[in-house]
Write a protein that holds these residues in place. Structure first.
Motif, mmCIF file in Angstrom:
data_model
loop_
_atom_site.group_PDB
_atom_site.id
_atom_site.type_symbol
_atom_site.label_atom_id
_atom_site.label_comp_id
_atom_site.label_asym_id
_atom_site.label_seq_id
_atom_site.Cartn_x
_atom_site.Cartn_y
_atom_site.Cartn_z
ATOM 1 N N GLU A 151 -16.785 149.461 79.427
ATOM 2 C CA GLU A 151 -15.871 148.830 78.470
ATOM 3 C C GLU A 151 -16.077 147.321 78.418
ATOM 4 N N ARG A 152 -16.278 146.703 79.576
ATOM 5 C CA ARG A 152 -16.509 145.257 79.604
ATOM 6 C C ARG A 152 -17.864 144.913 78.974
ATOM 7 N N THR A 156 -20.918 142.673 74.543
ATOM 8 C CA THR A 156 -21.986 142.839 73.558
ATOM 9 C C THR A 156 -21.478 142.565 72.149
ATOM 10 N N THR A 157 -20.329 143.157 71.790
ATOM 11 C CA THR A 157 -19.801 142.954 70.440
ATOM 12 C C THR A 157 -19.328 141.518 70.228
ATOM 13 N N GLY A 158 -19.009 140.824 71.336
ATOM 14 C CA GLY A 158 -18.566 139.440 71.218
ATOM 15 C C GLY A 158 -19.651 138.419 71.500
ATOM 16 N N GLY A 159 -20.871 138.879 71.815
ATOM 17 C CA GLY A 159 -21.975 137.969 72.093
ATOM 18 C C GLY A 159 -21.757 137.131 73.351
ATOM 19 N N GLU A 199 -18.591 152.571 69.235
ATOM 20 C CA GLU A 199 -17.479 153.141 69.981
ATOM 21 C C GLU A 199 -17.963 153.623 71.340
ATOM 22 N N ILE A 200 -17.073 153.572 72.313
ATOM 23 C CA ILE A 200 -17.357 154.143 73.625
ATOM 24 C C ILE A 200 -16.957 155.609 73.599
ATOM 25 N N THR A 201 -17.822 156.459 74.111
ATOM 26 C CA THR A 201 -17.528 157.888 74.181
ATOM 27 C C THR A 201 -18.251 158.461 75.391
#
Length: 305
Positions: free
Chosen positions: A181-182, A187-190, A249-251
């Motif tokens: 999750e972190r 990654t999505t926040g660079g 998404e995390i899955t």
């Protein structure tokens, strides 16, 4: 008055072991589509056999699937050896229940399937039947049509090979989920600084585009290099998809937490992770070959035994 239709006893017997058959075939082959094909082939063979000659349906069906899987591996070996870039297994969606069973989750992890890819077809089938499903050597000998002595030797070779290339650590599932999750948020926040905290110093990224989409054809190695790779994802166009159009998404993938990237009309990639003893990410497997994403794209969560 119409009589209720009687259930087909042959179909009932087959369905009882269907999850087992897919689980065996997928671990031997590393491809969900081929595993499903083999289960269907096993049904056709099962439908045609004289059931009075079958003492143990489970053993008989496992024998069919094991031999079909070994034959499929032999026929695809050249194709895999000449594959463009790293060949990674085909990811499948699994549920949290699979992740709760540490042994089951580990046995279907991308990391282990990659190691199994380096075994011979016989060694791979024997390893799966012995180490994952706890079949006896005698039962495996019947399944793969080899002597018990030959099976013991193959099992010994396979076990040594896997242990040398796949050190096993006590898996803390909560820690893995937290790190994933972190990593996802960074990654999505660079956020390169957080990424460097979460990655092992000798982290390795393997990417599989199969020559269909642009990917690294050699492993990407090292903390800073891999961290920069992922920190840039939120700012670059990927496979023609603008950053603002990409959803992630995390899955649960292959028994552990993973990430699925989607464009407006398709799944474009998956990420799965392996962890070091400190809980940092040591290996990342990135599958982007569209031919290997059908099992994820259709949304089916596979039950595994």
């Amino acid at each position: 008055m119409t009589q209720p239709q009687q259930a087909d006893p042959d179909q009932i017997a087959f369905q009882q072991y269907r999850t087992l058959l897919f689980s065996v075939a997928y671990r031997i082959l590393g491809t969900a589509a081929d595993a499903e094909d083999l289960v269907q082939d096993a049904w056709l063979k099962w439908s045609a056999v004289d059931r009075s000659q079958v003492a143990d349906p489970k053993a008989y069906l496992t024998r069919i699937v094991s031999n079909l899987a070994m034959g499929r591996l032999r026929s695809t070996r050249h194709q895999r050896e000449t594959y463009f870039g790293p060949w990674l297994p085909e990811p499948i969606l699994t549920g949290p229940d699979t992740a709760d069973g540490v042994a089951t989750a580990d046995s279907v992890s991308m990391a282990l399937l990659v190691v199994l890819e380096t075994l011979s077809p016989l060694e791979r089938a024997v390893f799966v039947l012995k180490e994952v499903f706890a079949f006896s050597y005698a039962e495996i000998g019947e399944a793969v049509e080899r002597s018990e002595s030959a099976v013991r030797q193959a099992a010994h070779r396979a076990r040594e090979h896997v242990q040398a290339r796949r050190p096993r650590f006590t898996a803390d599932r909560a820690r893995q989920r937290d790190v994933t999750e972190r990593f996802f948020a960074a990654t999505t926040g660079g956020d390169i600084n957080t990424l460097m905290e979460l990655l092992s110093p000798d982290v390795t990224l393997w990417t599989d585009g199969g020559g269909k989409v642009r990917q690294a054809i050699e492993p990407v190695v090292g903390l800073e290099t891999v961290a920069r790779w992922f920190a840039a994802l939120s700012t670059v166009t990927y496979q023609g998809i603008e950053p603002g159009q990409m959803r992630a998404e995390i899955t649960w993938i292959n028994g552990g937490p993973g990430v699925v990237f989607r464009g407006p009309d398709r799944v474009v990639a998956t990420l799965t992770f392996d962890f070091d003893p400190e809980g940092r990410i040591s290996t990342i497997h990135n599958v982007a070959n569209p031919d290997k994403l059908h099992a994820v794209a259709d949304g089916t969560r596979h039950e595994l035994s």
